[in-house]
Design a protein around this motif. Structure first.
Motif, PDB file in Angstrom:
ATOM      1  N   VAL A 100       0.878  -1.168   0.000  1.00 37.83           N
ATOM      2  CA  VAL A 100       0.000   0.000   0.000  1.00 37.83           C
ATOM      3  C   VAL A 100       0.915   1.217   0.000  1.00 37.83           C
ATOM      4  N   SER A 101       0.788   2.075  -1.022  1.00 34.40           N
ATOM      5  CA  SER A 101       1.599   3.281  -1.129  1.00 34.40           C
ATOM      6  C   SER A 101       0.738   4.502  -0.859  1.00 34.40           C
ATOM      7  N   VAL A 102       1.240   5.379  -0.015  1.00 37.74           N
ATOM      8  CA  VAL A 102       0.529   6.608   0.325  1.00 37.74           C
ATOM      9  C   VAL A 102       1.469   7.769   0.034  1.00 37.74           C
ATOM     10  N   GLY A 103       1.032   8.669  -0.825  1.00 34.90           N
ATOM     11  CA  GLY A 103       1.849   9.823  -1.152  1.00 34.90           C
ATOM     12  C   GLY A 103       1.075  11.105  -0.901  1.00 34.90           C
ATOM     13  N   GLY A 104       1.778  12.136  -0.516  1.00 39.46           N
ATOM     14  CA  GLY A 104       1.127  13.417  -0.286  1.00 39.46           C
ATOM     15  C   GLY A 104       0.225  13.396   0.927  1.00 39.46           C
ATOM     16  N   VAL A 105      -0.790  14.212   0.876  1.00 40.47           N
ATOM     17  CA  VAL A 105      -1.746  14.313   1.974  1.00 40.47           C
ATOM     18  C   VAL A 105      -2.753  13.192   1.832  1.00 40.47           C
ATOM     19  N   VAL A 106      -3.069  12.509   2.939  1.00 40.93           N
ATOM     20  CA  VAL A 106      -3.991  11.387   2.892  1.00 40.93           C
ATOM     21  C   VAL A 106      -5.068  11.571   3.958  1.00 40.93           C
ATOM     22  N   ASP A 107      -6.269  11.125   3.642  1.00 38.77           N
ATOM     23  CA  ASP A 107      -7.367  11.181   4.592  1.00 38.77           C
ATOM     24  C   ASP A 107      -7.154  10.112   5.659  1.00 38.77           C
ATOM     25  N   ARG A 108      -7.109  10.512   6.923  1.00 42.41           N
ATOM     26  CA  ARG A 108      -6.829   9.589   8.027  1.00 42.41           C
ATOM     27  C   ARG A 108      -7.853   8.456   8.093  1.00 42.41           C
ATOM     28  N   GLY A 109      -9.126   8.761   7.930  1.00 40.48           N
ATOM     29  CA  GLY A 109     -10.170   7.747   7.991  1.00 40.48           C
ATOM     30  C   GLY A 109     -10.024   6.718   6.892  1.00 40.48           C
TER      31      GLY A 109
END
Length: 120
Positions: free
Chosen positions: A97-106
């Motif tokens: 799972v890749s998360v870049g930049g701003v991400v929604d916590r929920g």
């Protein structure tokens, strides 16, 4: 009449102790120090060795809230000030799972819950 005990049983009721994740982790860290003896650590904290082994098993399986194995990768240069970073989460079976930049916590929490469910 003699002074002998009448055979009665003395029962002691103990209150169940609640340990925070931080306390559990601190106690488990003590067991990994060189020369540490599990039974001594358990006795010092007033718990059984079985409890320590249960916590250790939960930690290794990622079942305790707040315990997630993390590996830091240094293959890319650190982001410049003001730039968003990147997070990669790798699970069993090659899932990433890749998360870049701003991400929604929920949304991220929901994705991580699903990934945790796949490991069981």
């Amino acid at each position: 009449m003699s002074d002998r005990n009448d055979g009665g049983v003395l029962v002691r009721i103990e209150r169940r102790r609640r340990w925070s994740d931080e306390e559990k982790l601190a106690i488990l860290k003590e067991t990994t120090e060189p020369g540490a003896i599990i039974s001594s650590v358990a006795r010092r904290h007033g718990i059984g060795t079985g409890q320590l082994y249960t916590w250790r098993r939960h930690l290794l399986h990622g079942a305790m809230a707040g315990f997630v194995p993390v590996e830091l990768a240094t293959s890319s240069p650190p982001p410049k000030a003001g730039e968003a970073g990147r997070i990669e989460i790798r699970a069993g079976g090659g899932l990433t799972v890749s998360v870049g930049g701003v991400v929604d916590r929920g949304a991220l929490t929901l994705v991580l819950d699903v990934v945790r469910g796949l490991d069981h």
